[in-house]
Every structure is written in structure tokens, then in C-alpha cells.
Design a protein around this motif. Structure first.
Motif, PDB file in Angstrom:
ATOM      1  N   GLN A 140       0.851  -1.283   0.038  1.00 28.50           N
ATOM      2  CA  GLN A 140      -0.046  -0.016  -0.018  1.00 28.50           C
ATOM      3  C   GLN A 140       0.824   1.390  -0.201  1.00 28.50           C
ATOM      4  OE1 GLN A 140      -3.127  -0.161   2.933  1.00 28.50           O
ATOM      5  NE2 GLN A 140      -3.637  -2.231   2.482  1.00 28.50           N
ATOM      6  N   ASN A 141       2.013   1.184   0.484  1.00 25.66           N
ATOM      7  CA  ASN A 141       3.056   2.253   0.487  1.00 25.66           C
ATOM      8  C   ASN A 141       4.022   2.309  -0.514  1.00 25.66           C
ATOM      9  OD1 ASN A 141       4.514   0.516   1.684  1.00 25.66           O
ATOM     10  ND2 ASN A 141       4.628   1.474   3.761  1.00 25.66           N
ATOM     11  N   GLY A 142       4.111   1.204  -1.075  1.00 34.59           N
ATOM     12  CA  GLY A 142       5.045   1.152  -2.278  1.00 34.59           C
ATOM     13  C   GLY A 142       6.445   0.640  -1.835  1.00 34.59           C
ATOM     14  N   GLY A 172       3.570  -3.489  -9.822  1.00 41.22           N
ATOM     15  CA  GLY A 172       3.355  -2.550 -10.790  1.00 41.22           C
ATOM     16  C   GLY A 172       2.993  -1.396  -9.938  1.00 41.22           C
ATOM     17  N   LYS A 173       3.061  -0.238 -10.633  1.00 40.09           N
ATOM     18  CA  LYS A 173       2.593   1.167 -10.125  1.00 40.09           C
ATOM     19  C   LYS A 173       1.357   1.829 -10.895  1.00 40.09           C
ATOM     20  CE  LYS A 173       4.649   5.139 -10.309  1.00 40.09           C
ATOM     21  NZ  LYS A 173       5.508   6.325 -10.338  1.00 40.09           N
ATOM     22  N   VAL A 174       0.256   1.871 -10.222  1.00 39.49           N
ATOM     23  CA  VAL A 174      -0.778   2.458 -10.732  1.00 39.49           C
ATOM     24  C   VAL A 174      -1.019   4.132 -10.463  1.00 39.49           C
ATOM     25  CG1 VAL A 174      -3.391   2.408 -11.282  1.00 39.49           C
ATOM     26  CG2 VAL A 174      -1.875   0.169 -10.987  1.00 39.49           C
ATOM     27  N   ASN A 175      -0.977   4.972 -11.105  1.00 43.65           N
ATOM     28  CA  ASN A 175      -1.221   6.425 -10.963  1.00 43.65           C
ATOM     29  C   ASN A 175      -2.707   6.706 -11.185  1.00 43.65           C
ATOM     30  OD1 ASN A 175      -0.854   9.421 -11.848  1.00 43.65           O
ATOM     31  ND2 ASN A 175      -0.023   9.075 -10.027  1.00 43.65           N
ATOM     32  N   GLY A 232      -1.969  13.300  -9.225  1.00 44.68           N
ATOM     33  CA  GLY A 232      -2.883  11.907  -9.015  1.00 44.68           C
ATOM     34  C   GLY A 232      -2.337  11.300  -7.716  1.00 44.68           C
ATOM     35  N   VAL A 233      -2.658  10.102  -7.483  1.00 46.32           N
ATOM     36  CA  VAL A 233      -2.177   9.409  -6.363  1.00 46.32           C
ATOM     37  C   VAL A 233      -1.781   7.965  -6.940  1.00 46.32           C
ATOM     38  CG1 VAL A 233      -4.097  10.244  -4.722  1.00 46.32           C
ATOM     39  CG2 VAL A 233      -4.785   8.556  -6.031  1.00 46.32           C
ATOM     40  N   GLU A 234      -0.924   7.433  -6.236  1.00 44.42           N
ATOM     41  CA  GLU A 234      -0.259   6.072  -6.479  1.00 44.42           C
ATOM     42  C   GLU A 234      -0.652   4.840  -5.571  1.00 44.42           C
ATOM     43  OE1 GLU A 234       3.887   7.011  -6.113  1.00 44.42           O
ATOM     44  OE2 GLU A 234       3.715   8.405  -7.894  1.00 44.42           O
ATOM     45  N   PHE A 235      -0.735   3.791  -6.535  1.00 41.30           N
ATOM     46  CA  PHE A 235      -0.703   2.564  -5.875  1.00 41.30           C
ATOM     47  C   PHE A 235       0.067   1.471  -6.283  1.00 41.30           C
ATOM     48  CE2 PHE A 235      -5.052   4.751  -5.646  1.00 41.30           C
ATOM     49  CZ  PHE A 235      -5.678   4.415  -4.320  1.00 41.30           C
ATOM     50  N   TYR A 236       0.108   0.534  -5.359  1.00 38.46           N
ATOM     51  CA  TYR A 236       1.162  -0.702  -5.736  1.00 38.46           C
ATOM     52  C   TYR A 236       0.465  -1.853  -5.846  1.00 38.46           C
ATOM     53  CZ  TYR A 236       4.992   3.132  -5.651  1.00 38.46           C
ATOM     54  OH  TYR A 236       5.569   3.991  -6.076  1.00 38.46           O
TER      55      TYR A 236
END
Length: 416
Positions: A140-142, A172-175, A232-236
Motif C-alpha cells: 500500500q505504501n510502495g 506495478g505502479k498505478v497512478n 494524482g495518487v499512487e498505488f502498488y
């Protein structure tokens, strides 16, 4: 500019922003102009990391602590294990490697597994998976899931021709970004929470990960969403390769074409929003399946940007796989007040009259009305629309919709 990452037998120096790493393999062969080494003789094989390749940028910079140990396996063309090594300090060097100059090899590598892998076959390596609930939460925090893996087949090792192989991070990262500029006038939309759904709980190290078991990923809400319309906001998340959706031309079409089984394992973003317009108010949920326009693939070690463009009425009239508007409520859009004019004969002070209103649509969730008089020296009105005359003159008795005060009607009261 990212700097070269080098791991040698007595040295470890790493300064880079890249989360992808590449192997550079060198080995001795019988090459003219060099010290002669006969085919089949033992010869050192050293491994170095160099920059390059696609990458996922984590919140933590790549440094020595992220490459803690290394497992390396080399197989012959018939998939027999030639040599393997475990290097707890991350310094990789095979000093006794019997090289066949005209033979191709398959090379497998795992960084940060934490212990020696006892695998002896390609099948065992191909079946390796990494994951678990604790690791899923750490994504959740990468900063979690620092496992790297990579393989390359049909490799010819040569002193002068280095072989370069990518090591990939398994996430992978999702923005996620939002664009509100095309909303219709009078439509207000606020994003309250963004969540990552159907995240694989484990990922295969050496083959495309097609998840069969998924769980909830990270969520972002409150003040942390302030930048969603800008950066944007980031997710992993772990890689999830669910493949193509035949005939799909975009996210909504893709979602509609997925069967129930696919919807239960394909990764998607869920946005919980509050909507307010002239006709609707309440909660609305949007879902966006990840991947391309025609596939549901989330690749390891890459970054994907999802830009959500809210257009017109923001789908407040649509209830579909992508939009859940079942919690939206109808608002009053029209009011009719009866009668429109009331005249009282001279001297009729203290007389009364009951007004009433009709509110449309009939499905409006809040039909509360507030009443008022423009001149209470002429007539008063209570909150049921009950009018009482007070003195000579003319005034307006107003009724306004409580949920939408811009909607109102009046009755003219004349007292002679």
C-alpha cells in the motif's frame, strides 16, 4: 542521471532511482588476442548490475539495503542444472564455472528472497511464487515486496560480448488522476475514497502471473486525495496478467464484455464519490478495470496512469458495471403552488386560507417546504402553508423546496 550499480566480490555501491536492474555476465572463452582458455576449462563468471530497462519508482531509493542477497541458477540447453549459487551479501561471483563456448545457457536470478533456494530444476523455479497477506498490506505504501527476479534463455556467454538480462520488481505502479473540467454546469462531484480491488495475493517469479486468488489492495481517502486532479495518487500491486478482452474498445466496453468470473479476478480501481446536481444528490461509485483499452493486464515493474474524465452529468443516470448510481436520490426539480392569487374582501382581517404545493418528481426523496411572507403586516403563513390575514395591503406568500432552495413559487395575497 542514474548512476551505474555495481556488485562485485568485495564492493557494493548503489545510487540510483531505478527499481529495475540488469545483469551483465562475462565469462572466458578461447578468443584470439586474449589469454587462451580451452573449451570446457573452468573460468570465472562474474555478475554486475547496470542501469536500464523499464522500472517502477518506489518511495525508497535503490541502495545497498535493497539488494540483500542473490540466488543465481544456470541451466544447459536440455534444462539440466549446470551451476547455482547463493550469495548472502549480494556479491555475485562464480569462480569455478566450466564454460562451453558454443553452448547456449538459461540463466535465472532472484534477489532478496532471504535464504538459499534449493531449486534444482527449471520446473521448480517456474513454480515459485511470492506473496501473502502481510506482503499485500505492505504494497500500500510502495515500500514492500522488494523481491526482484529475471530470466533469459538461449544465452551465449562470451568474454567480449556481455549478456544483459533484466531483473524486474514483482509489483506495478498505478497512478490515478481525475479531470473534472468537462462536468456540466451545476454538477458537483467530490472524490471521497479511491481503492484498489482484486489485487493478486501472490505472484509468480518466472512466468506471467494470472491471479486466481485476489484481495483488496490499498485505499486512499480524505486529505490524501487533494492532489488527485493534478499529480494524482499512487498505488502498488502484484502483476496480474488476465489477458485480452475480445472486441473491447475502451474501459466501459471492456467492463461490459467481462463475464462474472473475469470480473472477480481482474484488477480495478473503485472511486467512491459524492454527487450533487439539480436533479440528483447522494453517493455514486465508479469502477475502472486496469490494463489497456482491450486487455486487463497489469505488468510487473511498470507504471500505468489512469485518468478519469468526468463528463456532462457524470453518469448520474447510468447504472452499469462501471457506474453504480443506486445510492443516488432524486431531488425536487419543479414546484406548483395553489392557488396563485388569493383576494380577501375589505375588513376581513384574521381570515385564513390553506395553500398547498405539488412537488415533482414524485420520487423526490425530500419534499420538505419552507414558507415565508414578504410582509407579515398583511398576512402571515405557518410551515404548513396556512395563511392568516393581518392588515390591508398586498404581499407574497413564498414556498421554497428545502433541499433545493432555488426552486420556489409564490401566491399573491390581497387584503382590502
Amino acid at each position: 542521471m542514474a548512476k551505474k550499480i555495481i556488485l562485485q566480490q568485495k564492493m557494493k555501491s548503489v545510487t540510483t532511482l531505478l527499481c529495475a536492474a540488469l545483469f551483465l555476465f562475462t565469462a572466458c572463452t578461447d578468443i584470439p588476442g586474449n589469454s587462451p582458455v580451452q573449451q570446457g576449462e573452468p573460468c570465472p563468471l562474474r555478475i554486475k548490475f547496470v542501469e536500464g530497462g523499464p522500472y517502477t519508482k518506489a518511495e525508497t531509493l535503490i541502495n545497498e539495503s535493497l539488494i540483500e542477497d542473490m540466488n543465481v541458477f544456470i541451466f544447459s540447453p536440455d534444462k539440466a542444472l549446470v551451476i547455482r549459487g547463493y550469495f548472502p551479501d549480494g556479491n555475485v561471483s562464480f569462480e569455478e564455472f566450466v564454460l562451453s563456448a558454443k553452448t547456449s545457457y538459461s540463466i535465472y536470478a532472484v534477489a532478496n528472497w532471504g535464504e538459499e533456494l534449493e531449486c534444482a530444476t527449471v520446473g521448480e523455479l517456474e513454480s515459485l511464487e511470492y506473496g501473502g497477506d502481510d506482503d499485500l498490506a505492505s504494497l500500500q505504501n510502495g515500500k514492500g515486496a522488494r523481491i526482484f527476479s529475471g530470466k533469459q534463455e538461449n544465452v551465449y556467454l562470451s568474454f567480449n560480448e556481455p549478456v544483459i538480462m533484466e531483473l524486474k520488481r514483482l509489483v506495478g505502479k498505478v497512478n490515478v488522476k481525475c479531470n473534472f473540467s468537462s462536468l456540466a454546469s451545476g454538477v458537483e462531484l467530490a472524490v471521497n475514497k479511491v481503492s484498489l480491488k482484486n489485487v493478486p495475493v501472490e505472484v509468480a517469479l518466472f512466468k506471467d502471473n494470472v491471479a486466481s486468488e485476489v484481495g483488496d489492495g490499498g485505499s486512499i481517502e480524505g486529505d490524501a486525495l487533494r492532489g488527485i486532479s493534478n499529480d494524482g495518487v499512487e498505488f502498488y500491486m502484484f502483476e496480474n496478467m488476465q489477458g485480452y478482452v475480445a472486441g473491447a474498445s475502451g474501459n466501459k466496453d471492456k467492463a461490459n464484455r467481462l463475464d462474472e468470473g473475469s470480473r472477480s479476478v481482474c484488477s480495478y480501481m473503485e472511486m467512491e464519490c459524492s454527487l450533487l446536481s439539480k436533479s440528483k444528490r447522494g453517493e455514486i461509485i465508479y469502477r475502472f478495470y486496469l490494463g489497456g483499452k482491450a486487455d486487463c493486464n497489469v505488468l510487473r515493474n511498470t507504471s500505468q496512469t489512469v485518468t478519469v474524465n468526468f463528463i456532462g452529468e457524470a453518469s448520474q443516470k447510468e447504472n452499469s458495471v462501471s457506474v453504480d448510481n443506486s445510492a443516488l436520490l432524486d431531488r425536487v426539480t419543479e414546484m406548483r403552488l395553489y392557488p396563485s392569487v388569493i383576494s380577501f374582501a375589505p375588513g376581513n382581517f384574521g381570515k385564513t386560507y390553506q395553500c398547498w404545493v405539488e412537488l415533482l418528481p414524485a420520487t423526490a426523496y425530500d419534499k420538505s417546504v419552507t414558507w415565508s411572507s414578504s410582509d407579515e403586516n398583511v398576512a402571515t403563513v405557518d410551515q404548513t402553508g396556512f395563511i392568516r390575514t393581518v392588515g390591508v395591503g398586498e404581499c407574497s406568500i413564498w414556498a421554497h423546496c428545502q433541499d433545493n432552495p432555488s426552486i420556489g413559487e409564490r401566491c399573491i395575497v390581497q387584503v382590502r
